[in-house]
Design a protein around this motif. Structure first.
Motif, mmCIF file in Angstrom:
data_model
loop_
_atom_site.group_PDB
_atom_site.id
_atom_site.type_symbol
_atom_site.label_atom_id
_atom_site.label_comp_id
_atom_site.label_asym_id
_atom_site.label_seq_id
_atom_site.Cartn_x
_atom_site.Cartn_y
_atom_site.Cartn_z
ATOM 1 N N SER A 1 12.359 -17.852 -25.285
ATOM 2 C CA SER A 1 12.498 -17.790 -26.737
ATOM 3 C C SER A 1 11.450 -16.880 -27.373
ATOM 4 O O SER A 1 11.341 -16.825 -28.603
ATOM 5 C CB SER A 1 12.389 -19.194 -27.346
ATOM 6 O OG SER A 1 13.407 -20.036 -26.855
ATOM 7 N N GLY A 2 10.663 -16.191 -26.546
ATOM 8 C CA GLY A 2 9.640 -15.294 -27.070
ATOM 9 C C GLY A 2 8.379 -16.000 -27.516
ATOM 10 O O GLY A 2 7.593 -15.447 -28.287
ATOM 11 N N ARG A 3 8.147 -17.231 -27.021
ATOM 12 C CA ARG A 3 6.965 -17.992 -27.429
ATOM 13 C C ARG A 3 5.866 -17.890 -26.382
ATOM 14 O O ARG A 3 6.137 -17.776 -25.191
ATOM 15 C CB ARG A 3 7.331 -19.459 -27.671
ATOM 16 C CG ARG A 3 8.238 -19.697 -28.859
ATOM 17 C CD ARG A 3 8.358 -21.185 -29.136
ATOM 18 N NE ARG A 3 8.963 -21.866 -28.006
ATOM 19 C CZ ARG A 3 10.261 -22.154 -27.901
ATOM 20 N NH1 ARG A 3 11.087 -21.800 -28.878
ATOM 21 N NH2 ARG A 3 10.741 -22.789 -26.842
ATOM 22 N N ILE A 4 4.633 -17.991 -26.856
ATOM 23 C CA ILE A 4 3.452 -17.999 -25.997
ATOM 24 C C ILE A 4 2.510 -19.103 -26.473
ATOM 25 O O ILE A 4 2.629 -19.576 -27.609
ATOM 26 C CB ILE A 4 2.709 -16.643 -26.052
ATOM 27 C CG1 ILE A 4 2.300 -16.320 -27.501
ATOM 28 C CG2 ILE A 4 3.535 -15.533 -25.443
ATOM 29 C CD1 ILE A 4 1.413 -15.090 -27.642
ATOM 30 N N PRO A 5 1.557 -19.518 -25.630
ATOM 31 C CA PRO A 5 0.500 -20.412 -26.136
ATOM 32 C C PRO A 5 -0.216 -19.705 -27.284
ATOM 33 O O PRO A 5 -0.606 -18.546 -27.159
ATOM 34 C CB PRO A 5 -0.423 -20.580 -24.930
ATOM 35 C CG PRO A 5 0.431 -20.298 -23.743
ATOM 36 C CD PRO A 5 1.398 -19.245 -24.193
ATOM 37 N N THR A 6 -0.358 -20.372 -28.407
ATOM 38 C CA THR A 6 -0.869 -19.691 -29.586
ATOM 39 C C THR A 6 -1.847 -20.558 -30.365
ATOM 40 O O THR A 6 -1.744 -21.788 -30.360
ATOM 41 C CB THR A 6 0.292 -19.277 -30.510
ATOM 42 O OG1 THR A 6 -0.222 -18.612 -31.656
ATOM 43 C CG2 THR A 6 1.105 -20.481 -30.951
ATOM 44 N N MET A 7 -2.781 -19.893 -31.042
ATOM 45 C CA MET A 7 -3.712 -20.581 -31.935
ATOM 46 C C MET A 7 -3.223 -20.567 -33.382
ATOM 47 O O MET A 7 -3.913 -21.082 -34.260
ATOM 48 C CB MET A 7 -5.083 -19.911 -31.878
ATOM 49 C CG MET A 7 -5.826 -20.098 -30.575
ATOM 50 S SD MET A 7 -7.504 -19.423 -30.698
ATOM 51 C CE MET A 7 -8.131 -19.786 -29.060
ATOM 52 N N SER A 8 -2.052 -20.005 -33.612
ATOM 53 C CA SER A 8 -1.629 -19.795 -34.996
ATOM 54 C C SER A 8 -1.483 -21.089 -35.786
ATOM 55 O O SER A 8 -1.583 -21.075 -37.016
ATOM 56 C CB SER A 8 -0.308 -19.004 -35.031
ATOM 57 O OG SER A 8 0.688 -19.655 -34.273
#
Length: 243
Positions: free
Chosen positions: A115-122
């Motif tokens: 789905s185009g997701r990564i581990p993120t801090m956002s």
């Protein structure tokens, strides 16, 4: 009349979210020690900067200028974490506009999922970001200062929103031809399995090195980064010989 000899290789380096850091300095030092011309570029300033194409156009022009100035024979695009996503995006933007072999090295850069997701801090709160930074050796006195932590966390979240968009774009842009990946075994935020997933997006040459390290690599990890870097250069030389 002899053809003019090609000049040095050009290494284009991108930082992690927040900019700078020990890993970027290590990449620059290793490239310079190999006689490469080193160019440090910033990540996109915002989602709009990336989606408008302004960032790509700036980066391509700067790389073209650097290669032309030294008659560069090869390009290495290298990035840490978010900077690795930038390196991959720039590789696609360069396309056929620069007629020299171009390779990509990413360090602790997560592969987008389906789905185009990564581990993120956002979307992480300040304290959760502090835990990530503390594990990676960030000075505890800065993390204990609420105002300082708030400023650091705000900057990282701002960059992480851009990284999320880069990941979405990469996730929808098809497969990569080649990629060299270096992953820290002790990186709790982006564990090795997130980096190893690039294997499924690479159609030709894929090289993964996992080393005992956290998210950031300092001078104590020089040897493993040197080996990875040299392996990438050797692979490029082999391709040139076969061409």
């Amino acid at each position: 009349m002899n053809e003019p000899s090609a000049g040095p290789d050009v290494c284009v380096c991108f930082p992690a979210a927040g900019g700078g850091g020990a890993t970027l300095a290590l990449l620059r030092d290793i490239a310079a020690a190999r006689g490469m011309t080193v160019l440090t570029l910033s990540n996109a300033d915002s989602v709009a900067d990336f989606e408008s194409g302004r960032w790509q156009d700036r980066a391509v022009r700067e790389v073209q200028r650097a290669v032309a100035q030294v008659s560069g024979r090869r390009i290495v695009l290298a990035g840490h974490s978010m900077g690795g996503l930038s390196a991959i995006c720039l590789h696609a933007a360069l396309g056929t506009r620069i007629g020299v072999p171009t390779r990509v090295l990413v360090i602790n850069t997560p592969c987008p999922d389906s789905s185009g997701r990564i581990p993120t801090m956002s979307h992480l709160p300040d304290r959760a970001i502090a835990q990530v930074l503390a594990h990676d050796g960030f000075p505890q006195e800065l993390l204990d200062d609420e105002d300082m932590l708030a400023e650091i966390a705000h900057g990282l979240r701002r960059d992480a929103v851009v990284a999320d968009r880069l990941a979405e774009w990469i996730g929808s842009d098809g497969d990569l031809g080649q990629l060299h990946v270096l992953s820290g075994r002790d990186d709790r935020f982006i564990p090795p399995e997130c980096c190893a997933a690039w294997r499924h997006r690479v159609t030709e040459e894929f090289q993964l090195t996992v080393t005992p390290a956290g998210h950031a690599l300092d001078a104590t990890r020089t040897a493993v980064v040197e080996r990875t870097f040299d392996g990438l250069l050797a692979a490029t030389s082999c391709r040139e010989d076969l061409a």
